[in-house]
Design a protein around this motif. Structure first.
Motif, short mmCIF file in Angstrom:
data_model
loop_
_atom_site.label_atom_id
_atom_site.label_comp_id
_atom_site.label_asym_id
_atom_site.label_seq_id
_atom_site.Cartn_x
_atom_site.Cartn_y
_atom_site.Cartn_z
N VAL A 101 0.84 -1.20 0.00
CA VAL A 101 0.00 0.00 0.00
C VAL A 101 0.87 1.25 0.00
O VAL A 101 0.63 2.20 -0.73
N GLY A 102 1.92 1.26 0.83
CA GLY A 102 2.81 2.40 0.88
C GLY A 102 3.48 2.67 -0.45
O GLY A 102 3.58 3.83 -0.89
N ILE A 240 0.28 -4.96 -9.65
CA ILE A 240 0.16 -6.42 -9.57
C ILE A 240 1.35 -7.02 -8.83
O ILE A 240 1.20 -7.85 -7.92
N GLY A 241 2.55 -6.60 -9.20
CA GLY A 241 3.75 -7.14 -8.57
C GLY A 241 3.86 -6.79 -7.10
O GLY A 241 4.51 -7.51 -6.33
N LEU A 242 3.23 -5.68 -6.69
CA LEU A 242 3.29 -5.27 -5.29
C LEU A 242 2.39 -6.10 -4.40
O LEU A 242 2.73 -6.43 -3.27
N PHE A 243 1.22 -6.46 -4.91
CA PHE A 243 0.20 -7.09 -4.06
C PHE A 243 0.13 -8.61 -4.21
O PHE A 243 -0.47 -9.26 -3.36
N LEU A 244 0.72 -9.18 -5.25
CA LEU A 244 0.64 -10.63 -5.44
C LEU A 244 1.22 -11.42 -4.27
O LEU A 244 0.62 -12.41 -3.82
N ALA A 386 14.62 -8.35 0.32
CA ALA A 386 13.56 -7.54 0.91
C ALA A 386 14.11 -6.39 1.74
O ALA A 386 13.62 -5.26 1.66
N ILE A 387 15.13 -6.67 2.56
CA ILE A 387 15.68 -5.62 3.42
C ILE A 387 16.30 -4.50 2.59
O ILE A 387 16.13 -3.32 2.88
N ALA A 388 17.02 -4.87 1.52
CA ALA A 388 17.62 -3.87 0.64
C ALA A 388 16.61 -3.27 -0.33
O ALA A 388 16.91 -2.30 -1.02
N ASN A 389 15.41 -3.88 -0.38
CA ASN A 389 14.34 -3.46 -1.28
C ASN A 389 14.79 -3.42 -2.74
O ASN A 389 14.68 -2.41 -3.43
N PHE A 390 15.31 -4.56 -3.21
CA PHE A 390 15.65 -4.69 -4.63
C PHE A 390 14.44 -4.28 -5.47
O PHE A 390 13.30 -4.58 -5.10
N THR A 391 14.67 -3.66 -6.59
CA THR A 391 13.57 -3.20 -7.44
C THR A 391 13.88 -3.53 -8.90
O THR A 391 15.00 -3.31 -9.37
N ILE A 397 5.00 -2.62 -14.93
CA ILE A 397 4.98 -3.42 -13.71
C ILE A 397 6.30 -3.25 -12.97
O ILE A 397 7.37 -3.43 -13.53
N VAL A 398 6.19 -2.88 -11.70
CA VAL A 398 7.36 -2.68 -10.85
C VAL A 398 7.34 -3.73 -9.74
O VAL A 398 6.37 -3.86 -9.00
N PHE A 399 8.42 -4.50 -9.65
CA PHE A 399 8.57 -5.48 -8.59
C PHE A 399 9.57 -4.96 -7.57
O PHE A 399 10.72 -4.69 -7.93
N GLU A 400 9.12 -4.81 -6.33
CA GLU A 400 10.02 -4.34 -5.27
C GLU A 400 10.40 -5.48 -4.35
O GLU A 400 10.15 -6.64 -4.64
N GLY A 401 11.02 -5.13 -3.21
CA GLY A 401 11.64 -6.13 -2.35
C GLY A 401 10.75 -7.27 -1.93
O GLY A 401 11.17 -8.43 -1.95
N ILE A 402 9.52 -6.98 -1.53
CA ILE A 402 8.63 -8.05 -1.05
C ILE A 402 8.26 -9.00 -2.18
O ILE A 402 8.30 -10.22 -2.02
N ALA A 403 7.90 -8.44 -3.33
CA ALA A 403 7.54 -9.29 -4.46
C ALA A 403 8.73 -10.11 -4.94
O ALA A 403 8.63 -11.34 -5.11
N LEU A 404 9.87 -9.46 -5.13
CA LEU A 404 11.05 -10.18 -5.61
C LEU A 404 11.52 -11.20 -4.59
O LEU A 404 11.92 -12.31 -4.95
N GLY A 405 11.46 -10.83 -3.30
CA GLY A 405 11.86 -11.78 -2.27
C GLY A 405 10.95 -13.00 -2.22
O GLY A 405 11.41 -14.13 -2.05
#
Length: 446
Positions: A101-102, A240-244, A386-391, A397-405
């Protein structure tokens, strides 16, 4: 009564004993109730238990608290109806939605974040539909404990910078809030001990008032009665990549809740697991469609049931209706909205850390063997991501730390396992501890 039970599944409870007492060794089953006076009292306890965590989510995300409370109550009632009153549960705000959400609020605003919540709810509903038809075994194969633990842990740890941003605004108030939450967990027993979040927030809020950090200007202007603020969702491919990944966490939370309730009530609730997932999916879609936070089953309320030995869904009807009533009091929402950044930062520091450690708890409870290089990689690599928030960006479509992790945890486990089986390098069963069967993650979110 029979007509009502036909129209609304789950209504119509039988009186347990004399309606006043629960004999040692007995429990009040989901389809039973105590006297309405005692049932109402227990329902109010459920509201208090869920309140601290539920209202923190809209405060952290910037959503209207009254709207979240309204949809939390409506979602709980829907859950009870869809599960035909067989699974006692309160649906409160899920912390799993905080990071996506953030991130989506920064790109697409509140409406875009709500669209992501609706999509996550739809995904959870589809998973529930599959579980209703095919059972839960495939979930355990897709997400064994090492994967589930990694996903839960990385969600909490990914939020660490957000906690620091709030702490840095009002460090004294944040420190008091942290200390109060920690002490409340060991100073008090029973219900008060389980309300450490709420106690810590109240202590921190009092300190903030004394330090002049609380702005009450909006409270006087708010009406006593009225509908909360509603916001329509908008849908963007980029969310999509954020919430999946949230869907995976919600699946683990709900399955774990159903198994816990089944164990405590001594009933086989496996046939209702799919319904529970679909119900939470519907409740989350409903909340996202109007401006509320995504929902999940609440472990805080399991604590109330365990201490009272009352698993009656009648108490949850009371709790849901009372939450709806609170949502129709804008003055209450305005008071909640005055909670300052220092209190939020302190609460976030404790909560995000606890979410991270819940992932570790899943590994410990299921005896995950980290002598196995596959488990070591599944646990380690996603956490760093996730901690480094890879993007990574793929078009819109943007995949950030949680999605990629989360994707990394799944890909590493299944990919390395397949290679190890093909090459014959997998550890034999006698060389490692086997996971405890049928144990599912405790919910991180609430």
């Amino acid at each position: 009564m029979s007509v009502t039970k036909t129209l609304i599944p789950g209504l119509g409870w039988t009186l347990h004993g004399d309606g006043r007492t629960v004999r040692p060794g007995d429990v009040v089953a989901p389809d039973e109730r105590l006297s309405w006076g005692r049932t109402t009292g227990i329902g109010m306890q459920h509201v208090v238990a869920m309140f601290g965590a539920t209202f923190l989510v809209p405060l952290i995300t910037g959503f209207p608290p009254s709207t979240t409370l309204l949809f939390s109550g409506l979602g709980t009632i829907l859950f009870l109806i869809i599960t035909a009153g067989r699974v006692p549960s309160y649906l409160g705000s899920s912390f799993a939605f905080l990071a996506p959400v953030g991130a989506s609020m920064g790109q697409y605003g509140m409406s875009g974040a709500l669209g992501g919540i609706v999509m996550a709810g739809a995904g959870l509903f589809l998973v529930g539909l599959i579980v209703h038809v095919a059972g839960t075994r495939w979930i355990q194969l897709l997400m064994p404990p090492v994967v589930t633990g990694a996903i839960v842990a990385l969600i909490g740890l990914n939020l660490a910078p957000a906690a620091w941003n709030n702490v840095n605004v009002e460090p004294v108030t944040a420190t008091v809030t942290i200390v109060a939450m920690l002490l409340a967990g060991v100073l008090f027993r029973g219900l008060l001990g389980r309300l450490a979040i709420l106690v810590g927030v109240l202590v921190g809020y009092l300190v903030a008032v004394l330090r002049g950090e609380v702005d009450f200007s909006g409270v006087g202007d708010a009406a006593w009665f009225g509908l909360p603020d509603f916001t329509a969702p908008s849908f963007h491919v980029g969310t999509i990549g954020l919430f999946l990944p949230v869907v995976l966490v919600l699946v683990a939370e709900n399955v774990g809740h159903v198994k816990s309730v089944a164990l405590m009530t001594r009933r086989d609730l496996d046939p209702v697991t799919g319904r529970a997932l679909m119900a939470d999916g519907v409740a989350t879609m409903l909340a996202g469609s109007g401006g509320g936070s995504g929902t999940t089953t609440y472990a805080e309320n399991i604590g109330v049931m365990a201490s009272s030995r009352v698993y009656s869904t009648a108490a949850y009807w009371v709790a849901g209706l009372f939450a709806i009533a609170l949502g129709l009091l804008p003055k209450v929402g305005a008071v909640i909205a005055t909670v300052p950044a220092g209190v939020l930062g302190g609460a976030g520091t404790v909560l995000y850390g606890m979410i991270g450690i819940l992932g570790v708890r899943i590994w410990v409870q299921n005896r995950v063997d980290f002598a196995d290089p596959i488990n070591l990689a599944v646990a380690g690599v996603p956490l760093v991501i996730a901690i480094a928030n890879f993007t990574m960006e793929f078009g819109q479509i943007v995949f950030e730390g949680i999605a990629l992790g989360s994707f990394a945890a799944l890909a590493i486990h299944h990919g390395m396992s397949a290679v190890a089986r093909m090459r014959g390098t997998a550890l034999p069963p006698e060389a490692r501890d086997e996971p405890v069967p049928d144990e599912v993650a405790p919910r991180p979110g609430a």
